[in-house]
Write a protein that holds these residues in place. Structure first.
Motif, PDB file in Angstrom:
ATOM      1  N   PHE A  59      -2.495  -1.565  -8.685  1.00  0.00           N
ATOM      2  CA  PHE A  59      -1.209  -0.784  -7.990  1.00  0.00           C
ATOM      3  C   PHE A  59      -1.793  -0.027  -6.844  1.00  0.00           C
ATOM      4  N   ARG A  60      -1.594  -1.008  -5.868  1.00  0.00           N
ATOM      5  CA  ARG A  60      -2.120  -0.191  -4.664  1.00  0.00           C
ATOM      6  C   ARG A  60      -1.664   1.227  -4.071  1.00  0.00           C
ATOM      7  N   ILE A  82      -5.750   7.430  -9.371  1.00  0.00           N
ATOM      8  CA  ILE A  82      -6.584   6.509  -8.821  1.00  0.00           C
ATOM      9  C   ILE A  82      -7.102   5.593 -10.062  1.00  0.00           C
ATOM     10  N   LYS A  83      -7.429   6.052 -11.006  1.00  0.00           N
ATOM     11  CA  LYS A  83      -7.997   5.011 -12.225  1.00  0.00           C
ATOM     12  C   LYS A  83      -6.862   4.368 -12.598  1.00  0.00           C
ATOM     13  N   GLY A  88      -4.218   3.252 -11.080  1.00  0.00           N
ATOM     14  CA  GLY A  88      -3.976   2.497 -10.183  1.00  0.00           C
ATOM     15  C   GLY A  88      -4.847   1.243 -10.109  1.00  0.00           C
ATOM     16  N   LEU A  89      -6.041   1.679 -10.331  1.00  0.00           N
ATOM     17  CA  LEU A  89      -7.194   0.499 -10.480  1.00  0.00           C
ATOM     18  C   LEU A  89      -6.887  -0.188 -11.745  1.00  0.00           C
ATOM     19  N   VAL A 118      -2.983   4.125  -5.787  1.00  0.00           N
ATOM     20  CA  VAL A 118      -4.153   4.487  -5.478  1.00  0.00           C
ATOM     21  C   VAL A 118      -4.103   5.175  -4.173  1.00  0.00           C
ATOM     22  N   LEU A 119      -3.358   4.833  -3.242  1.00  0.00           N
ATOM     23  CA  LEU A 119      -3.373   5.195  -1.773  1.00  0.00           C
ATOM     24  C   LEU A 119      -2.754   6.507  -1.895  1.00  0.00           C
ATOM     25  N   TRP A 126       0.930  -1.298  -0.039  1.00  0.00           N
ATOM     26  CA  TRP A 126      -0.087   0.033   0.097  1.00  0.00           C
ATOM     27  C   TRP A 126       0.805   1.181  -0.087  1.00  0.00           C
ATOM     28  N   SER A 136      -5.303   9.160  -2.990  1.00  0.00           N
ATOM     29  CA  SER A 136      -6.301   9.221  -1.955  1.00  0.00           C
ATOM     30  C   SER A 136      -5.890  10.100  -0.932  1.00  0.00           C
TER      31      SER A 136
END
Lengths: 248, 217
Positions: free
Chosen positions: B180-181, B172-173, B175-176, B184-185, B6, B188
């Motif tokens: 790929f955590r 984020i998109k 990573g989705l 995204v984290l 993460w 965010s």
């Protein structure tokens, strides 16, 4: 602006083929309503009792009021994707967890504020009549707090309907899928048709919740005369206003 | 690399330019939306104050717009303005109106009548009365509304990724899509920090621009 796309979107909505099968409009609508209903029930079951209790004892006000502001700061899309990347993976329950998380802040804040705004004299009178804590909550505070609690339920419902749409971006179900798949395939009439359906659903939920909000108010017979004048102005005005002012 | 942590300092270090780019787009979209939304709201609030009969249609329309889920809003606007930041900004401006118009109007209505009369007696009128007396006194309520708007606009900007301009939402998109955590984290957390920063900046602006409030309290 391409008006042809809009005309084709109307045609799309009128085409019976789009209303049948596993990814037809009724199925997507049912998915959307199922996600919304389940999440709203869970959120109410968790947040309303907490709000009632905190409001009754008059503690945790900072938390109850600020949680709405925190909820606003967290992007729904981010939470949805984060949950999806956890071991929970892709399932309806992942979506429901996210929806419940976003429905709780308005419920908690409104329930708490509703309880605190109950006339202290009424509570004192109830105590003087010998009512215990549970009776005071159940027979006096809760009924008087219902308008604000229902306001929270309405805000939560609208929030859930909107957030459930975002689930489609993470490959969940619901009406949002019509938009994302229209987008993905460059099928703009479908994209517009999906957007119209989603907007209509949100307005439908908002409208019916507003109706319900008026129906369940135990004081409505007394206040009816006053509220008739206010019908044109959305019910949320005074509450949203007080929410804005409480931040000062 | 098999691990999918993460938190990944390597990602932040090697892709810092991409992260900064996304952050910059996010800030530009948010600032533009809130600014345009604010100017438009002051105008609408003044119109409603002058012609009270317009209150119901103005509030009704902004509430309906506010109710439309962002995915539908950006989807519909996309067919008009395409894959541009304009699409995102127009959508966010429309969302900002509900709270801002009410905030500005409540603030202006809260200006005590005798203060206004005193100002008129001193020769203030029209725009000068508005900018020198009424708006400064309404500022606390207006800034409260701006804070709510700014914070939710920062969060909503992520959904601009539908049309390819979501600022941090792009990360984020990505990573989705690539599972790929860390990406995204990171995005965010930056997004929430940005919302917090926007809130703090507005609080600071209010404190600096209303010195008389500190003197009293």
């Amino acid at each position: 602006m391409n008006t042809d796309d809009f005309i084709d979107a109307i045609r799309w909505l009128g085409d019976g083929a789009n209303w049948r099968g596993g990814d037809g409009v009724p199925v997507r609508f049912a998915e959307h309503m199922w996600l919304t209903g389940v999440s709203l029930l869970i959120a109410c079951a968790v947040a309303v009792p907490i709000g009632l209790w905190l409001g009754h004892i008059g503690r945790g006000g900072t938390l109850a009021i600020n949680i709405s502001n925190v909820g606003r700061a967290v992007p729904t899309f981010a939470v949805m994707v984060l949950l999806f990347l956890t071991p929970l993976g892709l399932s309806d329950w992942t979506t429901i967890i996210a929806l419940v998380l976003f429905a709780m802040p308005p419920l908690l804040t409104n329930t708490y504020v509703g309880m605190r705004e109950v006339d202290r004299d009424a509570v004192e009178a109830a105590r003087g009549m010998g009512m215990g804590a549970l009776q005071v909550v159940g027979k006096v505070e809760f009924p008087l707090a219902i308008p604000l609690i229902m306001n929270g339920v309405r805000l939560a419902a609208v929030q859930i309907v909107a957030t459930a749409t975002v689930a489609a971006l993470v490959a969940g179900g619901g009406l949002g899928r019509i938009i994302t798949s229209g987008f993905g395939r460059g099928d703009y009439p479908q994209l517009i048709a999906g957007a119209i359906l989603v907007a209509a659903t949100a307005l439908l939920v908002e409208g019916s919740m507003e109706w319900l909000q008026r129906r369940v108010d135990p004081m409505r017979r007394i206040t009816r005369r006053r509220t008739i004048d206010q019908v044109a102005v959305p019910q949320a005005v005074p509450h949203e206003q007080s929410a804005i002012e409480s931040r000062l | 690399m098999v691990r999918n942590d993460w938190i990944c300092p390597d990602y932040v270090e090697t892709r810092s330019d991409l992260i900064v780019d996304a952050l910059r787009e996010h800030v530009v979209i948010t600032v533009a939306s809130v600014t345009i939304g604010f100017v438009l709201s002051v105008f609408l609030a003044l119109v409603v104050r002058r012609w009270r009969r317009l209150a119901a249609p103005v509030f009704g329309t902004s509430t309906v717009l506010y109710t439309i889920p962002s995915l539908a809003m950006f989807g519909l606007l996309f067919t008009i303005t395409g894959l541009t930041t304009t699409t995102v900004i127009v959508g966010l401006v429309l969302y900002s109106l509900t709270i801002l118009v009410r905030g500005v109007l409540t603030g202006l209505d809260g200006v005590p009548a005798d203060v206004r009369e005193a100002a008129v007696g001193m020769g203030y009128n029209g725009l000068r009365l508005l900018f020198r007396v009424e708006l400064p006194l309404a500022l606390p309520t207006i800034v409260a509304a701006l804070r709510v708007t700014a914070v939710s606009t920062v969060a909503l900007t992520t959904l601009g990724m539908l049309v390819g301009h979501g600022g941090l939402g792009q990360l984020i998109k990505q990573g989705l899509d690539s599972n790929f955590r860390a990406e995204v984290l990171t995005a965010s957390v930056l997004c929430v920090l940005l919302a917090l920063l926007a809130d703090l900046v507005l609080v600071a602006v209010l404190r600096l621009s209303t010195p008389w409030r500190r003197a009293v309290s």
